[in-house]
Design a protein around this motif. Sequence first.
Motif, PDB file in Angstrom:
ATOM      1  N   LEU A  61     116.295  91.663  75.874  1.00 54.03           N
ATOM      2  CA  LEU A  61     116.388  91.282  77.292  1.00 54.03           C
ATOM      3  C   LEU A  61     115.836  89.877  77.444  1.00 54.03           C
ATOM      4  O   LEU A  61     114.780  89.545  76.886  1.00 54.03           O
ATOM      5  CB  LEU A  61     115.608  92.279  78.162  1.00 54.03           C
ATOM      6  N   PHE A  62     116.552  89.067  78.215  1.00 55.26           N
ATOM      7  CA  PHE A  62     116.227  87.651  78.343  1.00 55.26           C
ATOM      8  C   PHE A  62     116.118  87.280  79.821  1.00 55.26           C
ATOM      9  O   PHE A  62     116.863  87.793  80.652  1.00 55.26           O
ATOM     10  CB  PHE A  62     117.347  86.796  77.731  1.00 55.26           C
ATOM     11  N   TRP A  63     115.240  86.334  80.102  1.00 57.46           N
ATOM     12  CA  TRP A  63     115.160  85.714  81.421  1.00 57.46           C
ATOM     13  C   TRP A  63     115.450  84.222  81.271  1.00 57.46           C
ATOM     14  O   TRP A  63     114.915  83.556  80.379  1.00 57.46           O
ATOM     15  CB  TRP A  63     113.774  85.894  82.030  1.00 57.46           C
ATOM     16  N   TYR A  64     116.301  83.723  82.192  1.00 61.24           N
ATOM     17  CA  TYR A  64     116.619  82.306  82.252  1.00 61.24           C
ATOM     18  C   TYR A  64     116.418  81.819  83.683  1.00 61.24           C
ATOM     19  O   TYR A  64     116.557  82.581  84.641  1.00 61.24           O
ATOM     20  CB  TYR A  64     118.079  82.050  81.858  1.00 61.24           C
ATOM     21  N   GLN A  65     116.156  80.526  83.803  1.00 63.57           N
ATOM     22  CA  GLN A  65     116.045  79.871  85.112  1.00 63.57           C
ATOM     23  C   GLN A  65     117.174  78.859  85.217  1.00 63.57           C
ATOM     24  O   GLN A  65     117.387  78.055  84.304  1.00 63.57           O
ATOM     25  CB  GLN A  65     114.691  79.162  85.223  1.00 63.57           C
ATOM     26  N   PHE A  82     116.060  78.778  79.124  1.00 66.48           N
ATOM     27  CA  PHE A  82     115.376  79.965  78.630  1.00 66.48           C
ATOM     28  C   PHE A  82     113.945  80.034  79.144  1.00 66.48           C
ATOM     29  O   PHE A  82     113.217  79.036  79.156  1.00 66.48           O
ATOM     30  CB  PHE A  82     115.371  79.933  77.095  1.00 66.48           C
ATOM     31  N   LEU A  83     113.547  81.231  79.561  1.00 69.82           N
ATOM     32  CA  LEU A  83     112.157  81.462  79.964  1.00 69.82           C
ATOM     33  C   LEU A  83     111.420  82.328  78.943  1.00 69.82           C
ATOM     34  O   LEU A  83     110.410  81.928  78.381  1.00 69.82           O
ATOM     35  CB  LEU A  83     112.097  82.145  81.336  1.00 69.82           C
ATOM     36  N   THR A  84     111.950  83.550  78.718  1.00 74.73           N
ATOM     37  CA  THR A  84     111.259  84.490  77.852  1.00 74.73           C
ATOM     38  C   THR A  84     112.218  85.571  77.384  1.00 74.73           C
ATOM     39  O   THR A  84     113.306  85.727  77.933  1.00 74.73           O
ATOM     40  CB  THR A  84     110.050  85.122  78.572  1.00 74.73           C
ATOM     41  N   TYR A  85     111.785  86.333  76.356  1.00 74.54           N
ATOM     42  CA  TYR A  85     112.684  87.309  75.752  1.00 74.54           C
ATOM     43  C   TYR A  85     111.902  88.465  75.174  1.00 74.54           C
ATOM     44  O   TYR A  85     110.804  88.286  74.639  1.00 74.54           O
ATOM     45  CB  TYR A  85     113.547  86.562  74.743  1.00 74.54           C
ATOM     46  N   PHE A  86     112.468  89.652  75.318  1.00 74.58           N
ATOM     47  CA  PHE A  86     111.881  90.887  74.822  1.00 74.58           C
ATOM     48  C   PHE A  86     112.830  91.547  73.832  1.00 74.58           C
ATOM     49  O   PHE A  86     114.046  91.528  74.001  1.00 74.58           O
ATOM     50  CB  PHE A  86     111.652  91.883  75.973  1.00 74.58           C
ATOM     51  N   GLN A  87     112.234  92.156  72.819  1.00 72.54           N
ATOM     52  CA  GLN A  87     112.975  93.098  72.001  1.00 72.54           C
ATOM     53  C   GLN A  87     112.262  94.431  72.186  1.00 72.54           C
ATOM     54  O   GLN A  87     111.094  94.579  71.785  1.00 72.54           O
ATOM     55  CB  GLN A  87     113.006  92.673  70.545  1.00 72.54           C
ATOM     56  N   ASN A  88     112.955  95.375  72.799  1.00 71.47           N
ATOM     57  CA  ASN A  88     112.321  96.591  73.299  1.00 71.47           C
ATOM     58  C   ASN A  88     111.171  96.194  74.227  1.00 71.47           C
ATOM     59  O   ASN A  88     111.374  95.404  75.135  1.00 71.47           O
ATOM     60  CB  ASN A  88     111.886  97.486  72.143  1.00 71.47           C
ATOM     61  N   GLU A  89     109.961  96.675  73.990  1.00 67.18           N
ATOM     62  CA  GLU A  89     108.869  96.341  74.913  1.00 67.18           C
ATOM     63  C   GLU A  89     108.080  95.115  74.444  1.00 67.18           C
ATOM     64  O   GLU A  89     107.193  94.641  75.149  1.00 67.18           O
ATOM     65  CB  GLU A  89     107.932  97.545  75.077  1.00 67.18           C
ATOM     66  N   ALA A  90     108.411  94.610  73.272  1.00 67.13           N
ATOM     67  CA  ALA A  90     107.661  93.484  72.720  1.00 67.13           C
ATOM     68  C   ALA A  90     108.209  92.152  73.235  1.00 67.13           C
ATOM     69  O   ALA A  90     109.403  91.864  73.115  1.00 67.13           O
ATOM     70  CB  ALA A  90     107.736  93.525  71.198  1.00 67.13           C
ATOM     71  N   GLN A  91     107.320  91.346  73.767  1.00 71.88           N
ATOM     72  CA  GLN A  91     107.703  90.002  74.227  1.00 71.88           C
ATOM     73  C   GLN A  91     107.602  89.061  73.035  1.00 71.88           C
ATOM     74  O   GLN A  91     106.503  88.671  72.629  1.00 71.88           O
ATOM     75  CB  GLN A  91     106.790  89.550  75.371  1.00 71.88           C
ATOM     76  N   LEU A  92     108.752  88.704  72.472  1.00 73.55           N
ATOM     77  CA  LEU A  92     108.768  87.950  71.223  1.00 73.55           C
ATOM     78  C   LEU A  92     108.698  86.443  71.426  1.00 73.55           C
ATOM     79  O   LEU A  92     108.322  85.715  70.508  1.00 73.55           O
ATOM     80  CB  LEU A  92     110.012  88.296  70.417  1.00 73.55           C
ATOM     81  N   ASP A  93     109.090  85.971  72.582  1.00 83.59           N
ATOM     82  CA  ASP A  93     109.106  84.532  72.810  1.00 83.59           C
ATOM     83  C   ASP A  93     108.900  84.290  74.297  1.00 83.59           C
ATOM     84  O   ASP A  93     109.679  84.783  75.106  1.00 83.59           O
ATOM     85  CB  ASP A  93     110.444  83.945  72.334  1.00 83.59           C
ATOM     86  N   LYS A  94     107.847  83.582  74.625  1.00 86.17           N
ATOM     87  CA  LYS A  94     107.616  83.208  76.028  1.00 86.17           C
ATOM     88  C   LYS A  94     107.430  81.703  76.142  1.00 86.17           C
ATOM     89  O   LYS A  94     106.807  81.212  77.078  1.00 86.17           O
ATOM     90  CB  LYS A  94     106.441  83.964  76.629  1.00 86.17           C
ATOM     91  N   SER A  95     108.017  81.002  75.215  1.00 81.01           N
ATOM     92  CA  SER A  95     107.825  79.562  75.137  1.00 81.01           C
ATOM     93  C   SER A  95     108.427  78.805  76.314  1.00 81.01           C
ATOM     94  O   SER A  95     108.032  77.671  76.591  1.00 81.01           O
ATOM     95  CB  SER A  95     108.416  79.026  73.834  1.00 81.01           C
ATOM     96  N   GLY A  96     109.370  79.405  77.037  1.00 77.07           N
ATOM     97  CA  GLY A  96     110.016  78.718  78.144  1.00 77.07           C
ATOM     98  C   GLY A  96     109.346  78.913  79.487  1.00 77.07           C
ATOM     99  O   GLY A  96     109.733  78.265  80.471  1.00 77.07           O
ATOM    100  N   LEU A  97     108.372  79.763  79.577  1.00 73.97           N
ATOM    101  CA  LEU A  97     107.681  79.976  80.851  1.00 73.97           C
ATOM    102  C   LEU A  97     106.999  78.671  81.254  1.00 73.97           C
ATOM    103  O   LEU A  97     106.193  78.129  80.488  1.00 73.97           O
ATOM    104  CB  LEU A  97     106.682  81.109  80.744  1.00 73.97           C
TER     105      LEU A  97
END
Lengths: 114, 117
Positions: free
Chosen positions: A32-36, A45-60
């Motif tokens: 699951l991905f969030w974009y602005q 890109f804002l952030t991304y999850f694989q299942n419940e794990a937030q693997l990348d939040k570098s875009g926040l």
Amino acid sequence: GAGVSQSPRYKVAKRGQDVALRCDPISGHVSLFWYQQALGQGPEFLTYFQNEAQLDKSGLPSDRFFAERPEGSVSTLKIQRTQQEDSAVYLCASSGRLAGGAQYFGPGTRLLVL
Amino acid sequence: AQTVTQSQPEMSVQEAETVTLSCTYDTSESDYYLFWYKQPPSRQMILVIRQEAYKQQNATENRFSVNFQKAAKSFSLKISDSQLGDAAMYFCAYRTATNFGNEKLTFGTGTRLTIIP
């Protein structure tokens, strides 16, 4: 579900208010991905999850932005103490293991901060 | 970091004619995916076509086809027999083929396509 859904579709907030944006991914999609998306621009890109794990939040963009996906399905993007520069469309996307890299997008939440 | 460039902010085409939208990208990776997405006015982003970098054959989906030139890092979209419903913003996007921890899409700035009746 048939597709990615997001709520609310539109949100008007006064500067300084907290907002929460919800995303329901396609059933069974693990990523699951969030974009602005600013007006007239491509999604960022804002952030991304694989299942419940937030693997990348570098875009926040700041520590006012926080995302969670506690049970590996629905996700919430929270913005604290909103600022005018947070006004944008927030897009959620999901992808499955067999999707071959393709992401499927929801309709977005249009946030306007006054 | 990967970058995606769409040098045509706006394009127009006569209905039933063919139009080509340009996209170039920069990467040091050898395996990746490329996509074209369509975003109609006030509507959601729709996947148009997808290309895997290790496949030499250009992807085709009905009236939509790509010209993928890996050495030139070019990925153009051709729309044949343009229809009024093709009017939209078109985004080119890149994704690494590494599956774990690095699945984000990097988008270009988009090309607004107008169809002239």
